[in-house]
Design a protein around this motif. Structure first.
Motif, short mmCIF file in Angstrom:
data_model
loop_
_atom_site.label_atom_id
_atom_site.label_comp_id
_atom_site.label_asym_id
_atom_site.label_seq_id
_atom_site.Cartn_x
_atom_site.Cartn_y
_atom_site.Cartn_z
N VAL A 88 0.67 -0.96 -0.33
CA VAL A 88 0.05 0.11 -0.22
C VAL A 88 0.87 0.98 0.27
CG1 VAL A 88 -1.99 -0.92 0.91
CG2 VAL A 88 -0.72 0.40 2.77
N HIS A 89 1.63 1.45 0.23
CA HIS A 89 2.71 2.07 0.05
C HIS A 89 4.00 2.56 -0.93
CE1 HIS A 89 2.48 2.39 4.66
NE2 HIS A 89 2.88 3.23 4.96
N SER A 90 3.77 1.21 -2.07
CA SER A 90 4.20 1.58 -3.46
C SER A 90 4.16 2.53 -3.99
CB SER A 90 4.14 0.32 -4.35
OG SER A 90 2.68 0.29 -4.69
N ASN A 91 3.57 3.38 -3.58
CA ASN A 91 3.17 4.64 -4.71
C ASN A 91 2.79 6.09 -3.64
OD1 ASN A 91 2.51 2.90 -6.83
ND2 ASN A 91 0.24 2.75 -6.99
N LEU A 92 3.59 5.65 -2.65
CA LEU A 92 3.50 6.64 -1.98
C LEU A 92 5.18 7.83 -1.92
CD1 LEU A 92 1.01 5.30 1.31
CD2 LEU A 92 0.76 7.66 -0.91
N GLU A 93 5.07 8.73 -1.83
CA GLU A 93 6.33 9.39 -1.41
C GLU A 93 7.09 9.14 -0.36
OE1 GLU A 93 9.60 10.84 -2.80
OE2 GLU A 93 7.70 10.94 -4.17
N PRO A 94 8.31 8.61 -0.19
CA PRO A 94 8.42 8.06 1.49
C PRO A 94 8.81 9.78 1.76
CG PRO A 94 9.94 6.80 0.03
CD PRO A 94 9.21 7.97 -0.85
N LYS A 95 8.83 9.68 3.08
CA LYS A 95 9.32 10.78 3.57
C LYS A 95 9.42 10.09 5.31
CE LYS A 95 3.90 11.32 5.50
NZ LYS A 95 3.05 12.80 5.25
N ASP A 96 9.56 10.90 6.03
CA ASP A 96 10.32 10.52 7.80
C ASP A 96 9.56 10.91 8.55
OD1 ASP A 96 13.21 10.56 6.75
OD2 ASP A 96 13.94 11.99 6.82
N PHE A 97 9.00 10.55 9.90
CA PHE A 97 7.80 10.40 10.68
C PHE A 97 8.21 12.22 11.62
CE2 PHE A 97 8.54 6.14 11.26
CZ PHE A 97 7.43 6.08 11.16
N PHE A 98 7.90 12.75 11.83
CA PHE A 98 7.53 13.56 12.04
C PHE A 98 8.20 13.78 13.59
CE2 PHE A 98 6.20 17.10 15.72
CZ PHE A 98 6.02 17.66 15.07
N LYS A 99 9.13 14.93 13.33
CA LYS A 99 10.11 14.75 14.62
C LYS A 99 9.96 16.39 14.95
CE LYS A 99 14.84 15.41 15.73
NZ LYS A 99 16.42 14.51 15.85
N PRO A 100 9.64 17.05 16.80
CA PRO A 100 9.68 18.34 16.97
C PRO A 100 10.88 19.13 17.19
CG PRO A 100 9.18 16.36 18.35
CD PRO A 100 9.19 15.84 17.63
N ASP A 101 11.17 20.04 16.57
CA ASP A 101 11.58 21.10 16.52
C ASP A 101 12.80 21.49 17.85
OD1 ASP A 101 10.74 21.47 13.42
OD2 ASP A 101 9.42 23.27 14.08
N SER A 102 12.20 21.40 18.60
CA SER A 102 13.01 21.47 19.97
C SER A 102 12.91 20.50 20.93
CB SER A 102 12.83 22.60 20.47
OG SER A 102 11.45 23.01 20.91
N GLY A 103 13.33 20.20 22.16
CA GLY A 103 12.65 19.13 23.22
C GLY A 103 13.49 17.76 22.60
N ILE A 104 14.40 17.25 21.74
CA ILE A 104 14.82 16.30 21.64
C ILE A 104 16.34 16.33 21.25
CG2 ILE A 104 15.48 14.30 20.13
CD1 ILE A 104 12.42 14.17 21.27
N VAL A 105 17.31 16.12 22.04
CA VAL A 105 19.06 16.34 21.82
C VAL A 105 19.00 14.45 22.02
CG1 VAL A 105 18.99 17.96 23.76
CG2 VAL A 105 18.85 15.46 24.90
N THR A 106 20.58 14.32 21.16
CA THR A 106 20.92 13.31 21.06
C THR A 106 22.21 13.28 21.69
OG1 THR A 106 19.88 13.22 18.56
CG2 THR A 106 21.94 11.47 19.11
N VAL A 107 23.01 12.19 22.10
CA VAL A 107 23.56 11.89 23.10
C VAL A 107 24.14 10.86 22.51
CG1 VAL A 107 25.15 12.13 25.58
CG2 VAL A 107 22.32 13.61 25.12
N ARG A 108 25.55 10.58 23.09
CA ARG A 108 26.39 9.56 22.35
C ARG A 108 26.70 9.03 23.96
NH1 ARG A 108 30.95 9.03 18.94
NH2 ARG A 108 32.10 8.21 20.46
N VAL A 109 26.29 7.51 24.55
CA VAL A 109 26.06 6.76 25.22
C VAL A 109 26.83 5.82 25.68
CG1 VAL A 109 24.53 7.87 26.06
CG2 VAL A 109 23.97 5.51 24.95
N CYS A 110 27.01 4.76 26.13
CA CYS A 110 27.55 4.02 26.27
C CYS A 110 26.91 2.29 26.24
CB CYS A 110 28.53 3.27 27.75
SG CYS A 110 29.53 1.96 28.53
N ALA A 111 26.83 1.66 25.34
CA ALA A 111 25.87 0.56 24.55
C ALA A 111 25.94 0.05 25.53
CB ALA A 111 26.36 0.01 23.23
N VAL A 112 26.24 -0.18 27.07
CA VAL A 112 26.00 -1.02 28.52
C VAL A 112 25.33 -0.36 29.63
CG1 VAL A 112 27.49 -3.73 29.36
CG2 VAL A 112 28.04 -2.67 27.43
#
Length: 831
Positions: free
Chosen positions: A714-738
């Protein structure tokens, strides 16, 4: 005597209404007489308008089906009906029917006063007026012109027909719900016998259907029908038509034998073909609620615009048909293998023991032959016996055949795997596809919306979202996967197990959810508490009004593994909330309704949006919703849905997220997942719980492949797009995998990037690898200092300064972690 202000107003209203009625009748009656003087009333009675079907269209204007059918009507004479049915009709509709001349001035005036005072006590029309209105006027119009026309024809009817003839017309022509017209057809539908045989209670339940056939249907709304039935009976008792004891006994007997599980799908519509039968029936039931009163969806020719996408529906039908067939073959094959093992290994052993010890109760010789004989009779012989019973008129043989059919249905419910699929558009809640079972002609139950099923581990994300919102947990929270006993409030122990009883020790929350670990999930539930978990889950599912019902949401730890009862439509709306930025998703099937001339009758979607305006429709913050989306993407990337993605060659750049679920004893198999566009829930299982699909038919191996194939197509004819992500309030941090904490130089087992709601990211450095390095250095030094000593044992006093870190940042006060008692009951809720 002085009148109060309220009394003066009432008197003025009465005088005004009387003058207006007199003036209106005087002026318009002459016009009406002049315009219709040549009408032959008797001819008009035989001149019915042809019915127009109601069209149901998909969201692109394509025809799904038409609702039409021969009117279910059987003429019955008044003198054939029991007196209590006549009394019930007169009690409810027109108590002065046999004394007035077609118009009840007192009743009409009272109705007008009540309307003027803002009250509604029922209509003022007599039975004669209702007959005249149905035959000669458009009763959907609330105009003076219509009332005058109705009144004039009522007078003509009274002149041309006897009271019994008018009453007979009324009892035979009125629409009484589910495609039936008249008391005879309605009695056959609702009670399974003629109106000649209706009991007092049955008569009292038929009568309210004259004014509201859908609102008081005992099939659609048994509680409302019960209340109105009791009211009619009480009125009949008060008027002396029936004795109280007799009425009460009849009322009690009726509800003691009423089948609440009856489907409303017994209407004339069912003989019509539909390109989406389960969805069409779902819409038909809604129409009976939305278009009430004198509206007849089988004759009045409405155009119903729905949300369904026929292309998606055809894809769903095709994939589900093949999926149900394939899964039943797998199940049958595995069952035959199990029977074969029993027949070859254990049956001879039991029979030998039976002979050796003279124990007849355990003798099972011929078990396989009996199974085969029973199967042969049910499939081949019973239909032939049924034909013989009908040909000969043998009631005893027919009774035996019916019992056999009932037994066969029960066995099928226990042994035939059914399935359901439903797709919702994330932003609007539009139902895009709906499959309610394997075959609508043989199984009318719509499992997508009507079944109450346990979702198993697919329930976990609902309360995980509450944990993320609380800030107590993050994707990098460290949890423990191992044997732990949790204690319910009543003191009973609960020891969850993972799939096949395997354990992995210390894990991060993201990995635990993606791979569906049970003990870490119960730790999350324990960490936020039952109140927070149920509050969030009930809102996501659309069951907020049942949040305090422990039969629905038990406050026990198995809740965390999905021992609630929900329909696939509830699970779809819950998951759709995550890609909808945390805003509530309400499923909707009808957008608007027009009459055949294109005039707007009902803007259903607009009305729903208007009702929700000003309400708090946000269930979780956009930031928390985005974290949940990101977590559930891991299920497709490396979790329980990863193989399904690989098997279909990926989703062509379209991001996907979801969760699988398998209930206790492998009873139900689920997958619920979404893209940025839509959410689909897939379920497989048995209509009658208690049987097992087998350990190889799970959410990941059965529902997962179906979900993946459908979503890819059903998605074969739909243009791929990303999930909605808020403009603020989300941070990415490097952490120990364990450890999930900030990495140090010693974190050589892997460093990963993780997302956090701002303010919940880790502040402490990893202690695990630092501790390990310190321990290794001390051990090395000890060995070097004692090379000449043959006893290499290390005294505990050598390491007083080292304290191992806790397994969990947030749960180190959890008594279950401090004292992992392995006692308790075994409860293998699986995924």
């Amino acid at each position: 005597m002085a009148f109060s202000r309220r009394q003066r107003v009432i008197v003025q209203i009465i005088i005004g209404i009387t003058l207006l009625v007199a003036l209106g009748v005087g002026i318009t009656l002459g016009l009406a007489i002049a315009s219709i003087r040549n009408i032959d009333v008797v001819r008009e009675l035989r001149d019915y308008r042809p019915s127009l079907p109601t069209q149901i269209l998909d969201r692109n204007g394509k025809l799904i089906t038409e609702l039409f059918g021969e009117e279910k009507r059987e003429i019955i004479h008044v003198d054939e009906l029991p007196k209590h049915l006549i009394y019930a009709v007169l009690t409810r509709e027109d108590r002065n029917f046999y004394t007035h001349s077609g118009f009840d001035f007192v009743r009409t005036t009272k109705a007008a006063i009540d309307m003027a005072m803002g009250r509604f006590s029922g209509g003022g029309s007599t039975i004669t007026q209702q007959v005249a209105g149905r035959l000669f006027a458009d009763r959907s119009k609330k105009t003076i012109e219509r009332k005058i026309r109705e009144l004039w024809f009522a007078f003509l009817l009274e002149r041309s027909f006897t009271k019994d003839e008018i009453l007979e017309l009324y009892l035979n022509q009125e629409f009484l719900g589910h495609g039936t017209y008249g008391v005879e057809a309605a009695s056959q539908l609702y009670f399974g016998h003629s109106a000649r045989e209706v009991s007092i209670a049955e008569a009292a339940i038929l009568v309210p259907l004259f004014s509201a056939p859908s609102g008081y249907s005992p099939i659609l709304h048994p509680e409302a029908a019960r209340d109105r039935q009791r009211y009619v009976l009480d009125q009949m008792i008060q008027l002396g038509y029936v004795a109280k004891e007799e009425a009460d006994d009849s009322f009690r007997d009726f509800w003691d034998s009423w089948d609440y599980t009856r489907s409303s799908s017994t209407s004339a519509y069912l003989s019509n073909e539909s390109q989406a039968p389960y969805f069409s029936e779902y819409i038909r039931q809604q129409l009976e609620d939305l278009l009430f009163g004198s509206v007849d969806i089988y004759k009045d020719g409405y155009i119903v615009h729905t949300t369904l996408d026929l292309e998606y529906q055809r894809t769903a039908d095709s994939i589900m048909r093949e999926g149900i067939r394939s899964i039943n073959q797998r199940y049958k094959s595995s069952s035959q293998e199990r029977f074969s093992v029993v027949d070859t290994r254990y049956v001879p052993l039991l029979d030998m023991m039976s002979l050796a010890f003279n124990i007849d109760n355990i003798k099972v010789a011929g078990a396989r032959q009996r199974r085969e004989a029973k199967s042969s009779y049910l499939g081949k012989m019973n239909p032939l016996v049924d034909l013989i019973a009908m040909s000969t008129g043998s009631q005893s043989l027919k009774s035996f055949v019916n019992r056999t059919y009932d037994y066969q249905k029960t066995e099928n419910d226990r042994s035939i795997i059914e399935g359901a699929l439903i797709t919702l558009e994330n932003e609007t809640g539009h139902i895009l596809s709906m499959v309610g079972g394997s075959d609508f002609e043989t199984t009318k139950l719509n499992r997508a919306v009507q079944s109450k099923l346990q979702p198993g581990s697919s329930f976990k994300p609902l309360y995980y979202s509450a944990a993320i919102s609380s800030g107590k947990f993050t994707p990098a929270t460290r949890l423990y996967d191992g044997p732990i006993v949790f204690w319910n409030a009543d003191g009973t122990p609960y020891e969850p197990q993972n799939f096949l009883g395997e354990w992995e020790g210390s894990v991060l929350l993201r990995y635990a959810l993606a791979t569906s670990m049970n003990v870490p999930s119960i730790q999350v539930l324990d960490g936020i508490g039952f109140d927070a978990a149920i509050e969030r889950a009930s809102r996501l599912l659309g069951l907020y009004d049942q949040r305090n019902n422990e039969d629905v949401f038990p406050r026990r730890y198995p809740l965390g593994l999905g021992i609630v009862s929900v329909a696939p439509i509830n699970m779809a709306r819950a998951f759709a909330t995550f890609p909808n930025a945390g805003k509530e998703v309400v499923p909707i099937g009808i957008t608007y309704i027009q009459d055949r001339q294109g005039n707007m009758v009902l803007e259903h979607e607009k009305e729903l949006l208007s009702q929700r305006k000003g309400q708090n429709t946000r269930i979780l913050s956009p930031q928390a919703a985005y974290v949940m989306v990101d977590l559930l993407e891991s299920t497709v990337e490396f979790g329980t849905l990863a193989n399904r993605r690989r098997n279909i060659g990926g989703f062509d750049g379209m991001p996907m997220a979801g969760k699988t679920g398998t209930t206790q004893n492998w009873g139900d198999a689920w997958t619920v997942g979404f893209s940025p566009y839509m959410t689909t829930a897939v379920w497989f299982g048995f209509d009658m719980p208690g049987n097992s699909l087998g350990r190889y038919i799970t959410g990941a191996t059965a529902a997962g492949p179906i979900w993946a194939r459908f979503m890819k197509e059903v998605h074969s004819n739909l243009e791929p797009k990303d999930f909605f992500k808020p403009d603020s309030g989300i941070v990415t941090v490097r952490v120990c995998a364990v450890s999930g904490k900030l990495p140090t130089q010693e974190c050589d087992e892997g460093i990963i990037e993780e997302i956090f709601i701002a303010g919940t990211e880790p502040r402490e450095a990893c202690e695990i690898h630092q501790f390990q390095q310190q321990r290794d250095e001390v051990l090395l030094k000890h060995i070097q200092d004692n090379m000449l000593i043959q006893d290499f044992s290390v005294p505990d006093t050598e390491f007083p300064e080292l304290t191992p870190p806790s397994f969990d940042n947030d749960l180190n006060e959890n008594p279950a972690l401090e004292d992992p008692d392995t006692s308790g009951s075994f409860n293998p809720l699986l995924d």
